[in-house]
Write a protein that holds these residues in place. Structure first.
Motif, mmCIF file in Angstrom:
data_model
loop_
_atom_site.group_PDB
_atom_site.id
_atom_site.type_symbol
_atom_site.label_atom_id
_atom_site.label_comp_id
_atom_site.label_asym_id
_atom_site.label_seq_id
_atom_site.Cartn_x
_atom_site.Cartn_y
_atom_site.Cartn_z
ATOM 1 N N LEU A 5 0.554 44.971 27.797
ATOM 2 C CA LEU A 5 0.682 43.553 27.451
ATOM 3 C C LEU A 5 2.021 43.364 26.757
ATOM 4 C CD1 LEU A 5 -2.943 43.038 26.163
ATOM 5 C CD2 LEU A 5 -1.979 42.221 28.309
ATOM 6 N N ILE A 6 2.831 42.486 27.319
ATOM 7 C CA ILE A 6 4.138 42.244 26.716
ATOM 8 C C ILE A 6 4.287 40.753 26.397
ATOM 9 C CG2 ILE A 6 5.118 44.204 28.017
ATOM 10 C CD1 ILE A 6 6.715 42.258 29.703
ATOM 11 N N GLY A 7 5.196 40.448 25.483
ATOM 12 C CA GLY A 7 5.434 39.053 25.126
ATOM 13 C C GLY A 7 5.872 38.918 23.680
ATOM 14 N N PHE A 8 6.275 37.717 23.345
ATOM 15 C CA PHE A 8 6.857 37.433 22.023
ATOM 16 C C PHE A 8 5.847 37.675 20.897
ATOM 17 C CE2 PHE A 8 9.182 34.993 18.821
ATOM 18 C CZ PHE A 8 10.497 35.294 19.170
ATOM 19 N N MET A 9 6.365 37.915 19.703
ATOM 20 C CA MET A 9 5.520 38.005 18.505
ATOM 21 C C MET A 9 4.571 36.814 18.481
ATOM 22 S SD MET A 9 8.452 38.742 15.619
ATOM 23 C CE MET A 9 9.911 38.173 16.466
ATOM 24 N N GLY A 10 3.330 37.066 18.170
ATOM 25 C CA GLY A 10 2.384 35.967 18.007
ATOM 26 C C GLY A 10 1.754 35.457 19.295
ATOM 27 N N CYS A 11 2.070 36.070 20.445
ATOM 28 C CA CYS A 11 1.498 35.538 21.704
ATOM 29 C C CYS A 11 0.065 36.009 21.919
ATOM 30 C CB CYS A 11 2.378 35.872 22.910
ATOM 31 S SG CYS A 11 2.312 37.620 23.373
ATOM 32 N N GLY A 12 -0.394 36.969 21.120
ATOM 33 C CA GLY A 12 -1.799 37.373 21.220
ATOM 34 C C GLY A 12 -2.041 38.668 21.979
ATOM 35 N N GLU A 132 12.986 29.912 19.504
ATOM 36 C CA GLU A 132 13.507 29.466 20.813
ATOM 37 C C GLU A 132 14.672 30.341 21.252
ATOM 38 O OE1 GLU A 132 12.470 24.688 20.846
ATOM 39 O OE2 GLU A 132 14.327 25.373 19.900
ATOM 40 N N ASP A 133 15.568 30.597 20.320
ATOM 41 C CA ASP A 133 16.764 31.366 20.624
ATOM 42 C C ASP A 133 16.408 32.794 21.057
ATOM 43 O OD1 ASP A 133 19.611 31.541 20.616
ATOM 44 O OD2 ASP A 133 19.431 32.838 18.848
ATOM 45 N N ARG A 134 15.569 33.442 20.275
ATOM 46 C CA ARG A 134 15.204 34.831 20.586
ATOM 47 C C ARG A 134 14.373 34.894 21.869
ATOM 48 N NH1 ARG A 134 15.550 39.475 17.445
ATOM 49 N NH2 ARG A 134 16.103 38.330 15.569
ATOM 50 N N LEU A 135 13.474 33.911 22.029
ATOM 51 C CA LEU A 135 12.637 33.884 23.233
ATOM 52 C C LEU A 135 13.504 33.723 24.486
ATOM 53 C CD1 LEU A 135 9.775 33.788 24.513
ATOM 54 C CD2 LEU A 135 9.750 31.333 24.065
ATOM 55 N N ASN A 136 14.473 32.834 24.435
ATOM 56 C CA ASN A 136 15.357 32.633 25.594
ATOM 57 C C ASN A 136 16.098 33.905 25.968
ATOM 58 O OD1 ASN A 136 14.658 30.021 26.096
ATOM 59 N ND2 ASN A 136 16.238 29.161 24.754
ATOM 60 N N LYS A 137 16.501 34.670 24.954
ATOM 61 C CA LYS A 137 17.202 35.927 25.245
ATOM 62 C C LYS A 137 16.259 36.961 25.856
ATOM 63 C CE LYS A 137 20.747 35.383 21.746
ATOM 64 N NZ LYS A 137 20.676 35.134 20.313
ATOM 65 N N ARG A 138 14.988 36.865 25.485
ATOM 66 C CA ARG A 138 14.035 37.882 25.945
ATOM 67 C C ARG A 138 13.354 37.521 27.256
ATOM 68 N NH1 ARG A 138 11.066 39.980 20.455
ATOM 69 N NH2 ARG A 138 12.832 41.210 19.685
ATOM 70 N N LEU A 139 13.342 36.246 27.608
ATOM 71 C CA LEU A 139 12.622 35.838 28.822
ATOM 72 C C LEU A 139 13.047 36.606 30.079
ATOM 73 C CD1 LEU A 139 12.056 31.986 28.437
ATOM 74 C CD2 LEU A 139 10.308 33.757 28.665
ATOM 75 N N PRO A 140 14.355 36.866 30.283
ATOM 76 C CA PRO A 140 14.731 37.613 31.490
ATOM 77 C C PRO A 140 14.032 38.979 31.583
ATOM 78 C CG PRO A 140 16.677 36.709 30.417
ATOM 79 C CD PRO A 140 15.524 36.451 29.499
ATOM 80 N N PHE A 141 13.733 39.576 30.434
ATOM 81 C CA PHE A 141 12.990 40.850 30.450
ATOM 82 C C PHE A 141 11.507 40.571 30.705
ATOM 83 C CE2 PHE A 141 16.705 41.595 27.776
ATOM 84 C CZ PHE A 141 17.169 42.813 28.245
ATOM 85 N N TYR A 142 10.940 39.697 29.898
ATOM 86 C CA TYR A 142 9.493 39.423 30.019
ATOM 87 C C TYR A 142 9.126 39.004 31.442
ATOM 88 C CZ TYR A 142 9.286 39.122 24.814
ATOM 89 O OH TYR A 142 9.334 39.370 23.460
ATOM 90 N N GLN A 143 10.032 38.236 32.066
ATOM 91 C CA GLN A 143 9.690 37.700 33.386
ATOM 92 C C GLN A 143 9.701 38.755 34.489
ATOM 93 O OE1 GLN A 143 12.372 34.426 33.163
ATOM 94 N NE2 GLN A 143 10.749 32.958 32.687
ATOM 95 N N LYS A 144 10.121 39.958 34.144
ATOM 96 C CA LYS A 144 10.053 41.040 35.144
ATOM 97 C C LYS A 144 8.674 41.705 35.149
ATOM 98 C CE LYS A 144 14.917 42.192 35.426
ATOM 99 N NZ LYS A 144 15.869 42.799 34.504
ATOM 100 N N ALA A 145 7.751 41.186 34.358
ATOM 101 C CA ALA A 145 6.387 41.733 34.366
ATOM 102 C C ALA A 145 5.748 41.458 35.725
ATOM 103 C CB ALA A 145 5.561 41.092 33.253
ATOM 104 N N GLN A 146 4.791 42.299 36.080
ATOM 105 C CA GLN A 146 4.142 42.137 37.389
ATOM 106 C C GLN A 146 3.164 40.957 37.420
ATOM 107 O OE1 GLN A 146 3.040 46.063 36.862
ATOM 108 N NE2 GLN A 146 4.595 46.949 38.184
ATOM 109 N N ILE A 147 2.596 40.634 36.273
ATOM 110 C CA ILE A 147 1.708 39.463 36.190
ATOM 111 C C ILE A 147 2.207 38.586 35.045
ATOM 112 C CG2 ILE A 147 -0.630 38.662 35.616
ATOM 113 C CD1 ILE A 147 -1.768 41.133 36.888
ATOM 114 N N ILE A 148 2.279 37.288 35.279
ATOM 115 C CA ILE A 148 2.609 36.365 34.186
ATOM 116 C C ILE A 148 1.363 35.544 33.893
ATOM 117 C CG2 ILE A 148 4.087 34.455 33.436
ATOM 118 C CD1 ILE A 148 6.345 35.685 35.043
ATOM 119 N N PHE A 149 0.884 35.673 32.663
ATOM 120 C CA PHE A 149 -0.350 34.997 32.262
ATOM 121 C C PHE A 149 0.009 33.841 31.328
ATOM 122 C CE2 PHE A 149 -4.005 35.063 29.083
ATOM 123 C CZ PHE A 149 -4.838 34.299 29.876
#
Ligand code: S3P
Length: 167
Positions: A5-12, A132-149
């Motif tokens: 499970l990957i994603g930003f701090m606090g995503c659960g 917002e700033d940190r999330l935008n920088k990380r989205l290109p990585f997160y979006q390479k996940a095989q499933i987006i929930f």
């Protein structure tokens, strides 16, 4: 095969990971908790005493050491964004990005800043911008996940069905 499970701090990641482990009868592995246990320090203390790059090395080594397991893994929010971590995860298991908007993350993080060194000292009126700033920088990585929930639009049952189709 691990499920990450990957994603930003606090995503659960931890909450969902524990539920999934129960439902799928798998072992739940929390990377931050394991790092704290073996270092015998809190994440905040590791950052303040040894710095972020030392923490990232511990994170990378721990991830490499569990490649052949069959765990539900809750990763730290930054884990997919350093070294070859994301490639390792995608090669050795199924990656799931828990995708939440910055405003929802803000609501969840407002009262939980203290154990998170990267946002601990950000004043409340600047926290949304920082997320917002940190999330935008990380989205290109997160979006390479095989499933987006997307928890605001999808149920956990739908996610579990999707996982079952893939494993
Ligand atoms: C971090 C997230 C934290 C923890 C560390 C760094 C990050 O984990 O690994 O504070 O870089 O986003 P959570 O995502 O569980 O808060």
């Amino acid at each position: 095969m691990n499920i990450y499970l990957i994603g930003f701090m606090g995503c659960g990641k931890t909450t969902l990971g524990k539920k999934m482990a129960k439902k799928m009868n798998k072992f739940f592995f929390d990377m931050d908790a394991e790092i704290e246990k073996s270092a015998q320090l809190s994440i905040a203390d590791i950052f303040s005493q040894y710095g972020e790059s030392y923490f990232r090395e511990l994170e990378n080594k721990l991830l490499a050491s569990i490649q052949s397991q069959n765990y539900i893994v809750s990763t730290g929010g930054g884990a997919p964004c350093f070294f070859n971590n994301l490639d390792m995860m995608n090669a050795s298991g199924l990656t799931i990005f828990i995708n939440l908007p910055a405003k929802t993350l803000l609501n969840r993080l407002e009262n939980e800043k203290d154990k998170r060194p990267l946002i601990q000292n950000i004043p409340p009126d600047k926290l949304l911008f920082e997320i917002e700033d940190r999330l935008n920088k990380r989205l290109p990585f997160y979006q390479k996940a095989q499933i987006i929930f997307n928890p605001l639009q999808q149920t956990e049952e739908v996610l579990l069905d999707e996982i079952k189709k893939r494993i």
